[in-house]
Design a protein around this motif. Sequence first.
Motif, PDB file in Angstrom:
ATOM      1  N   LYS A  76      45.570  35.778  42.863  1.00 22.80           N
ATOM      2  CA  LYS A  76      46.508  36.214  41.822  1.00 22.80           C
ATOM      3  C   LYS A  76      47.893  35.635  42.053  1.00 22.80           C
ATOM      4  O   LYS A  76      48.255  35.289  43.174  1.00 22.80           O
ATOM      5  CB  LYS A  76      46.636  37.742  41.863  1.00 22.80           C
ATOM      6  N   ARG A 181      42.192  33.807  30.946  1.00 23.85           N
ATOM      7  CA  ARG A 181      42.843  34.681  31.924  1.00 23.85           C
ATOM      8  C   ARG A 181      44.318  34.643  31.567  1.00 23.85           C
ATOM      9  O   ARG A 181      44.935  33.585  31.618  1.00 23.85           O
ATOM     10  CB  ARG A 181      42.663  34.183  33.343  1.00 23.85           C
ATOM     11  N   TRP A 236      28.995  47.240  38.853  1.00 24.50           N
ATOM     12  CA  TRP A 236      30.261  46.538  38.573  1.00 24.50           C
ATOM     13  C   TRP A 236      29.989  45.088  38.158  1.00 24.50           C
ATOM     14  O   TRP A 236      30.552  44.576  37.192  1.00 24.50           O
ATOM     15  CB  TRP A 236      31.171  46.578  39.809  1.00 24.50           C
ATOM     16  N   CYS A 285      38.408  35.261  39.342  1.00 26.36           N
ATOM     17  CA  CYS A 285      39.563  34.662  40.008  1.00 26.36           C
ATOM     18  C   CYS A 285      39.120  34.050  41.339  1.00 26.36           C
ATOM     19  O   CYS A 285      38.075  34.416  41.885  1.00 26.36           O
ATOM     20  CB  CYS A 285      40.619  35.735  40.270  1.00 26.36           C
ATOM     21  N   MET A 290      33.451  39.767  43.527  1.00 25.52           N
ATOM     22  CA  MET A 290      33.024  40.815  42.577  1.00 25.52           C
ATOM     23  C   MET A 290      33.552  40.454  41.173  1.00 25.52           C
ATOM     24  O   MET A 290      34.142  41.263  40.487  1.00 25.52           O
ATOM     25  CB  MET A 290      33.519  42.193  43.028  1.00 25.52           C
ATOM     26  N   GLN A 291      33.310  39.213  40.794  1.00 24.25           N
ATOM     27  CA  GLN A 291      33.934  38.647  39.593  1.00 24.25           C
ATOM     28  C   GLN A 291      33.604  39.458  38.332  1.00 24.25           C
ATOM     29  O   GLN A 291      32.456  39.780  38.077  1.00 24.25           O
ATOM     30  CB  GLN A 291      33.483  37.213  39.428  1.00 24.25           C
ATOM     31  N   CYS A 292      34.640  39.747  37.564  1.00 22.01           N
ATOM     32  CA  CYS A 292      34.466  40.700  36.466  1.00 22.01           C
ATOM     33  C   CYS A 292      34.745  40.129  35.082  1.00 22.01           C
ATOM     34  O   CYS A 292      34.816  40.876  34.114  1.00 22.01           O
ATOM     35  CB  CYS A 292      35.341  41.924  36.701  1.00 22.01           C
ATOM     36  N   CYS A 481      44.239  41.353  44.057  1.00 23.22           N
ATOM     37  CA  CYS A 481      43.701  42.229  43.006  1.00 23.22           C
ATOM     38  C   CYS A 481      43.428  43.629  43.563  1.00 23.22           C
ATOM     39  O   CYS A 481      42.896  43.778  44.667  1.00 23.22           O
ATOM     40  CB  CYS A 481      42.413  41.609  42.471  1.00 23.22           C
ATOM     41  N   LEU A 483      41.283  45.734  42.295  1.00 20.23           N
ATOM     42  CA  LEU A 483      39.968  46.252  41.903  1.00 20.23           C
ATOM     43  C   LEU A 483      38.968  46.440  43.058  1.00 20.23           C
ATOM     44  O   LEU A 483      38.144  47.349  42.981  1.00 20.23           O
ATOM     45  CB  LEU A 483      39.373  45.394  40.783  1.00 20.23           C
TER      46      LEU A 483
HETATM   47  S1  SF4 Z   1      37.829  41.792  40.392  1.00 18.82           S
HETATM   48 FE1  SF4 Z   1      39.988  41.171  40.291  1.00 18.82          FE
HETATM   49  S2  SF4 Z   1      40.068  39.225  41.363  1.00 18.82           S
HETATM   50 FE2  SF4 Z   1      37.910  39.612  40.879  1.00 18.82          FE
HETATM   51  S3  SF4 Z   1      37.580  38.566  38.932  1.00 18.82           S
HETATM   52 FE3  SF4 Z   1      38.077  40.694  38.473  1.00 18.82          FE
HETATM   53  S4  SF4 Z   1      40.336  40.644  38.114  1.00 18.82           S
HETATM   54 FE4  SF4 Z   1      39.786  38.748  39.213  1.00 18.82          FE
END
Ligand code: SF4
Length: 608
Positions: A76, A181, A236, A285, A290-292, A481, A483
């Motif tokens: 980030k 993004r 998730w 990112c 844990m890409q969301c 991040c 999250l």
């Molecule tokens: S969890 Fe955070 S760092 Fe991972 S893709 Fe989602 S926003 Fe990006």
Amino acid sequence: MYGWWGRVLYVDLTTKRVKEVVLDEKYYVEYIGGRGLAVRLLWDLNPPGVDPLSPYNHLVIAAGPLSALPLPSSGKLVVASKSPLTCGYGDGNIGTMASYHLRRTGYDAVVITGALKRPGYLYIEDNKVEFQDAEDLWGRSALEAEDGLMCIHGKNAGYLVIGPAGENLVRYATIVSQRGRSGGRPGIGAVMGSKKLKAIVVKGTREPTIANKEEFRKVSEEAYRKVLASDAYNFWIRQGTMATIVWSQQNSCLPTMNFREGVWEYYESISGDLMEKLKVERRGCPYCNMQCGNVVLDFSIEKSELDYENVAMLGSNILLSDLRRVAEVNRIADELGIDTISLGNVLGFHMEASERKLVDERVEWGDFREVKRLAVETAYRRGVGAFLAEGVMRMARSLGKEAEEFAIHVKGLEVSAYDCHSAPAMALAYGTSPIGAHHKDAWIISYEVRTDRLGYTREKAERLVFLQDVRGGMFESLTTCRLPWVEVGLDLEYYPKLLSAVTGTTWTLDSIRVVANRIYTLIRAYWIREYRDWSRELDYPPIRWFKQPLTKGPYAGVKLDFEKFNKMLDWYYEMRGWDSRGVPRLETLRKLNLEFTAPVLQEIVGLE
Ligand code: SF4
């Protein structure tokens, strides 16, 4: 110094001069990086009362000491400036390869001032800076511009671009990267547009220093493993934040009809389950396991990256059903470089104004074609779009008192996707968020739902301060991040451990919270310096939640209680060391090494 470079790159677009400034170590110890560094630089460099869209406003792109290092979800960076939407402090974070590359240029931040005469972009490669022409990119969508630049500079670079909304100074234009993004809700894209700066391309080749590499590797690997081992991980990965649509419906906080209600009968038409069926790709990112970023095919069979906020604001809040339609509006907004949360608010407000016959134009709730047309008109400030481009606060002021009662914003920033008729602490979180109403700093509603839903308690105010310190203070200054902690329960203690390993100095959660408190207080001082006629009313959530109760769902009949809300706000101020007006006390400024703000605040509002 380990972890930080100790240097900031200053770029003056007017003179095309560039300089490297060495910052004293105390800047890093006292502000860490990211948001902390950004607000200190803006306080020092921006002339008080500067017009946010003038060349004299500064734009700061800042990384933190943990940004883009191999640790969970670290990719980030923070973009910050005086906001053209709120006229106060504004920032946002973006998950992007630009973070990776900025960290490797040898600078902790890039500070941009002045304005170009003709459209251009900045190319930064390590300590080399080039001013490039962007005439042929001006007017292009954010995606086209990024693709065009990638043809020149290749995939091994980071890209921050604006779309037509930024060029046309839409007050809630964002900066976009990697096809969807985006960040900088309070109009940071418009600040770039006012400088005729279409893009920043950054490429870095230097390795950031780490004091204790072995310890760092050990802690980081363990943290990655913990993320993968979490019970919440599999769900998730399937739905990311989109699971929140059903959660918000169940808990009566799904924004519906311009935040009139907290439930919507057609919520399943925009749910996470439906998204799973349409999903074609997952994005995320750098350094995240844990890409969301859930990518679906929209109504025009184009790719659109969804999350809860944009789907709720462009779905239930304007009664637009069918996820593929919502995805299409979201994709158009990304191409235009316009914030989806504010756009959903602006459209909801406009639809309600139309329903009440306060505007000439008739716009029906959920009208897909009209919504698309209005989004484009807004980005180009054409016709009614020039009105919509101003944001809800200014639209309401121009329509009069009746309209101000359904204008959903705090300090000018439109509210993100949680209805708060029945969530007093979340309303307080919006009220006291340092950029105007945004959930980033404190998502206290999940705590509120789990504990004492309708209570106005001291415990909630205490919890809010803690969440702000962690989310808006620690994560935004590190810059990583939140999250992994919020969604899969990664222990917070990993972060001070990682920061200690990287910098070689000992950090604890408590010492980071001291920095967080300093950041919040300096941001508050910045707002007061810019507003001058400061009052606690500025920390109130939208009037609608006090005056018009919910009519549907489990909390039908509920609205916020004004007296009790004020009591919670008093507790909040007390915990931050601010007086009953929300102004930091002199003693607080001294304790936090912020005495340099005291003469200014003393002159403007007087200090207690
Ligand atoms: S969890 Fe955070 S760092 Fe991972 S893709 Fe989602 S926003 Fe990006």
